[in-house]
Motif scaffolding. Structure first.
Motif, mmCIF file in Angstrom:
data_model
loop_
_atom_site.group_PDB
_atom_site.id
_atom_site.type_symbol
_atom_site.label_atom_id
_atom_site.label_comp_id
_atom_site.label_asym_id
_atom_site.label_seq_id
_atom_site.Cartn_x
_atom_site.Cartn_y
_atom_site.Cartn_z
ATOM 1 N N ALA A 115 -8.108 -4.107 -3.484
ATOM 2 C CA ALA A 115 -7.310 -3.288 -4.406
ATOM 3 C C ALA A 115 -6.338 -4.180 -5.155
ATOM 4 C CB ALA A 115 -6.559 -2.225 -3.622
ATOM 5 N N LYS A 116 -6.189 -3.893 -6.458
ATOM 6 C CA LYS A 116 -5.241 -4.675 -7.262
ATOM 7 C C LYS A 116 -4.078 -3.815 -7.732
ATOM 8 C CE LYS A 116 -8.658 -8.062 -8.570
ATOM 9 N NZ LYS A 116 -9.545 -8.593 -9.571
ATOM 10 N N SER A 117 -4.075 -2.573 -7.331
ATOM 11 C CA SER A 117 -2.923 -1.714 -7.623
ATOM 12 C C SER A 117 -2.752 -0.772 -6.430
ATOM 13 C CB SER A 117 -3.170 -0.884 -8.893
ATOM 14 O OG SER A 117 -4.163 0.094 -8.630
ATOM 15 N N ILE A 118 -1.571 -0.177 -6.335
ATOM 16 C CA ILE A 118 -1.321 0.747 -5.226
ATOM 17 C C ILE A 118 -2.184 2.004 -5.397
ATOM 18 C CG2 ILE A 118 0.463 2.244 -4.204
ATOM 19 C CD1 ILE A 118 0.749 -0.678 -3.331
ATOM 20 N N LEU A 119 -2.400 2.398 -6.659
ATOM 21 C CA LEU A 119 -3.231 3.578 -6.924
ATOM 22 C C LEU A 119 -4.658 3.356 -6.416
ATOM 23 C CD1 LEU A 119 -2.357 6.162 -8.378
ATOM 24 C CD2 LEU A 119 -3.647 5.356 -10.382
ATOM 25 N N SER A 120 -5.240 2.184 -6.759
ATOM 26 C CA SER A 120 -6.612 1.944 -6.299
ATOM 27 C C SER A 120 -6.622 1.737 -4.785
ATOM 28 C CB SER A 120 -7.286 0.805 -7.060
ATOM 29 O OG SER A 120 -6.961 -0.435 -6.517
ATOM 30 N N ALA A 121 -5.541 1.169 -4.230
ATOM 31 C CA ALA A 121 -5.474 1.009 -2.766
ATOM 32 C C ALA A 121 -5.564 2.376 -2.085
ATOM 33 C CB ALA A 121 -4.182 0.304 -2.372
ATOM 34 N N LYS A 122 -4.852 3.355 -2.654
ATOM 35 C CA LYS A 122 -4.856 4.695 -2.051
ATOM 36 C C LYS A 122 -6.265 5.292 -2.092
ATOM 37 C CE LYS A 122 -1.449 7.736 -2.567
ATOM 38 N NZ LYS A 122 -0.336 8.494 -3.162
ATOM 39 N N GLY A 125 -10.960 4.347 4.976
ATOM 40 C CA GLY A 125 -10.108 4.291 6.170
ATOM 41 C C GLY A 125 -9.416 2.948 6.324
ATOM 42 N N PHE A 126 -9.692 2.033 5.404
ATOM 43 C CA PHE A 126 -8.939 0.783 5.345
ATOM 44 C C PHE A 126 -8.991 0.258 3.919
ATOM 45 C CE2 PHE A 126 -11.932 -2.789 4.868
ATOM 46 C CZ PHE A 126 -13.152 -2.165 5.093
ATOM 47 N N VAL A 127 -8.095 -0.655 3.615
ATOM 48 C CA VAL A 127 -8.093 -1.273 2.289
ATOM 49 C C VAL A 127 -7.485 -2.665 2.415
ATOM 50 C CG1 VAL A 127 -5.851 -0.209 1.657
ATOM 51 C CG2 VAL A 127 -7.386 -0.991 -0.146
ATOM 52 N N ALA A 170 3.158 4.204 0.206
ATOM 53 C CA ALA A 170 2.141 4.985 -0.512
ATOM 54 C C ALA A 170 1.200 5.699 0.451
ATOM 55 C CB ALA A 170 1.350 4.072 -1.439
ATOM 56 N N LEU A 171 0.924 5.066 1.587
ATOM 57 C CA LEU A 171 -0.005 5.670 2.556
ATOM 58 C C LEU A 171 0.728 6.530 3.594
ATOM 59 C CD1 LEU A 171 -2.383 2.593 3.246
ATOM 60 C CD2 LEU A 171 -2.770 4.499 1.670
ATOM 61 N N ASN A 172 2.050 6.612 3.448
ATOM 62 C CA ASN A 172 2.876 7.337 4.428
ATOM 63 C C ASN A 172 2.759 6.762 5.832
ATOM 64 O OD1 ASN A 172 4.206 9.258 2.878
ATOM 65 N ND2 ASN A 172 2.287 10.433 2.717
ATOM 66 N N PHE A 173 2.703 5.457 5.933
ATOM 67 C CA PHE A 173 2.656 4.791 7.237
ATOM 68 C C PHE A 173 4.075 4.354 7.595
ATOM 69 C CE2 PHE A 173 -1.929 2.894 7.051
ATOM 70 C CZ PHE A 173 -2.440 4.177 6.986
ATOM 71 N N ASP A 174 4.387 4.414 8.876
ATOM 72 C CA ASP A 174 5.736 3.973 9.240
ATOM 73 C C ASP A 174 5.723 2.723 10.110
ATOM 74 O OD1 ASP A 174 4.919 4.982 11.586
ATOM 75 O OD2 ASP A 174 6.362 6.632 11.679
#
Ligand code: UTP
Length: 222
Positions: A90-97, A104-106, A127-131
């Protein structure tokens, strides 16, 4: 367990270590097969810093130096991604999402000038709501002083955001900065619930231990 794994270029790519990349891809595959979900962010390492040094010699601007380093980190990310059987990064957060939603991974490298992949990991976690961010680095964790220059530096097992902020308050951003956690990320943490574990990434098994909640490296909490 949902986490962003931030793999330092200092361990995977200083110089490039094929065997370690293979070990990481195996460990990551194992974690994914056990139902863990991961965002993976890979740094640029020594090669990125060589580009930054040459770009400095050429009198290029900071954003231009950063762009070379971003390209290198993306190449490193492609190595990890390919070893996982997936060329796309992914080269952007949008495409990562969107990749994360499908697979299930990126895997990502750098994002844009003016930051390090620590901050990319932070943006991805939000962006992924991970803590949880797991930072695999070339030190055993966070020390009270820089262990590279102080033989009496003590490893800290746990600290909170404000203690971390005090520890690194003298650092500020420059291309190729080496900081145990970059200052931009440290200033972004307050107001989030993100925990950070900084551990020795030269031993990939530490990643398994960190995911299992075992005590590895340093835990940073709100
Ligand atoms: P990295 O985050 O790739 O560092 O940033 P690293 O090699 O993994 O370092 P360790 O292992 O944590 O010590 C290297 C440089 O790449 C540029 C910046 O100049 C940064 O200092 N960079 C990286 C960006 O400009 N933008 C990014 O999104 C990522």
């Amino acid at each position: 367990m949902d986490a962003v794994l931030r793999i330092g270029g200092s361990i995977l790519a200083s110089p490039l270590k094929g065997a370690l990349i293979r070990d990481y891809s195996r460990t990551i595959r194992q974690l994914l097969s056990e139902g863990n979900r991961l965002g993976i962010v890979v740094g640029g390492g020594e090669i990125a810093r060589q580009y930054i040094a040459v770009a400095s010699e050429l009198g290029l601007k900071n954003y231009q130096k950063d762009r070379f380093a971003i390209s290198v980190s993306r190449l490193n990310a492609e190595l990890i991604s390919s070893a996982l059987g997936e060329f796309q990064i992914a080269k952007s957060i949008l495409s990562a999402k969107s990749i994360f939603k499908r697979k299930g991974f990126v895997v990502m490298g750098g994002l844009r000038p003016g930051m390090t992949t620590d901050y990319v990991a932070f943006l991805l976690a939000r962006a992924l709501n991970f803590d949880l961010i797991l930072k695999a680095t070339d030190q055993n964790g966070i020390y009270d002083k820089d262990p590279r220059y102080n033989v009496d530096a003590k490893l800290l097992k746990e600290l909170n955001y404000s203690e971390l902020s005090k520890l690194i308050e003298r650092a500020s951003y420059t291309p190729g900065i080496h900081s145990i956690v970059d200052p931009l990320t440290v200033s972004g943490l307050p107001g989030t619930n993100i925990k950070l574990i900084v551990f020795n990434g030269l031993i990939p098994n530490n990643l398994i231990d960190a995911v299992k909640g075992k005590n590895v490296g340093t835990l940073v909490t709100p």
